[in-house]
Write an enzyme that holds these catalytic residues in place. Sequence first.
Site, PDB file in Angstrom:
ATOM      1  N   HIS A 188      -5.329  -4.078  -1.220  1.00 44.43           N
ATOM      2  CA  HIS A 188      -5.105  -3.108  -2.296  1.00 44.43           C
ATOM      3  C   HIS A 188      -5.011  -3.794  -3.654  1.00 44.43           C
ATOM      4  CE1 HIS A 188      -4.602   0.437   0.274  1.00 44.43           C
ATOM      5  NE2 HIS A 188      -4.094  -0.413   1.142  1.00 44.43           N
ATOM      6  N   SER A 214       0.795  -1.222   0.000  1.00 40.67           N
ATOM      7  CA  SER A 214       0.000   0.000   0.000  1.00 40.67           C
ATOM      8  C   SER A 214       0.826   1.269   0.000  1.00 40.67           C
ATOM      9  CB  SER A 214      -0.944   0.013   1.215  1.00 40.67           C
ATOM     10  OG  SER A 214      -0.194  -0.012   2.423  1.00 40.67           O
ATOM     11  N   LYS A 256     -12.499  -1.060   0.908  1.00 37.95           N
ATOM     12  CA  LYS A 256     -11.800  -0.280  -0.112  1.00 37.95           C
ATOM     13  C   LYS A 256     -12.577  -0.385  -1.423  1.00 37.95           C
ATOM     14  CE  LYS A 256      -7.263  -0.241   2.095  1.00 37.95           C
ATOM     15  NZ  LYS A 256      -7.719  -0.612   3.444  1.00 37.95           N
TER      16      LYS A 256
END
Length: 389
Positions: free
Chosen positions: A204, A176, A235
């Site tokens: 991610h 990240s 996310k």
Amino acid sequence: LESELEDIRGAGTWKSERVIASRQGPHLRLAGGGAGIINFCANNYLGLSSHPEVIRAAVEALEKFGAGLSSVRFICGTQSIHKDLEEKIARFHQREDAILYASCFDANAGIFEALLTPEDAVLSDELNHASIIDGIRLCKANKYRYKHMDMQDLEAKLKEAQKHRLRLVATDGAFSMDGDIAPLREICQLAQKYDALVFIDECHATGFLGPNGRGTDELLGVMDKVTIINSTLGKALGGAAGGYTTGPKPLIDLLRQRSRPYLFSNSLPPAVVGCASKALDLLMESNAIAQSMAAKTQRFRSKMTAAGFTISGKDHPICPVMLGDARLASVMAEDMLNRGIYVIGFSYPVVPKGKARIRVQISAVHSDQDIDRCVEAFTEVGRKHGALP
């Protein structure tokens, strides 16, 4: 404490929180009057946190199943939507089963202690996310740390760890802070050679890496060789909250019995479950959203490089603009906001000393004009503060 806080301020690493007065998205309104701000620092990779169908699914789940369960899962906190979402997650990742957590931080805190004993070994990339590091600290396994994405060092550590009962290699799929992607093909080859299991954190990557957005294991063609995946619902998959572990059914069954963050945390709220479930539906119906990231990421990276900036990582929508100096990163980020671009400076202890940067994150809902405006603002601010000639 006051003295310590002053030291943080003096070092230029103080982290202020900007208050948003609108829903999350590519354009924001900040509290205090800042309107029309272009947002380049959210993990809202696919723009689903304000997608109308995702919001509608949350409202419907809230109305049907209530605000929350007031309980942990094994007492009286499991609803049909929890089981449905777990089945959907496992199907999306092509794994046997899945288990939900309040966050991926909790998933990472809960897996190593439940799975590994003092007879086992865990081998961790030195730049793994803080939640992986903390989760490993909680377990009693023998701990090895290998240099970042260094396969020679990993192999040396695997050789050293052969004396232990079970070996688990733990790595972020996409890192990240630097936007680089773990060499999973090579990791899986070494794991096979030295009889180890592979664990990846896909926070991610889930939703947008790989042909169908299934993550780095799909991107690199090793879906059948990665044993355990931990990831987030907070996310790309709706942006609300929640995390999960997916993998072999016996492992998931064990986590339901022994994983402390699962056993002692309230069930995921129905509205959050509804958001994530609809986000997965959208991804499994079409890969168009997942595919939309590559061109926009390349546009930003190439234009920033041409302007003279150093961008860490490769082909990932996390685009760290490397500056080195913590105060410079903070001042430049503030000046960017004055130009209508919302970015954040990252410095120690979030990243190592001397590695301060402004982390830019590209979203599928950014327009080309948004990206170009961001590059123009960076160029102006970079010249003003001496980051560019």
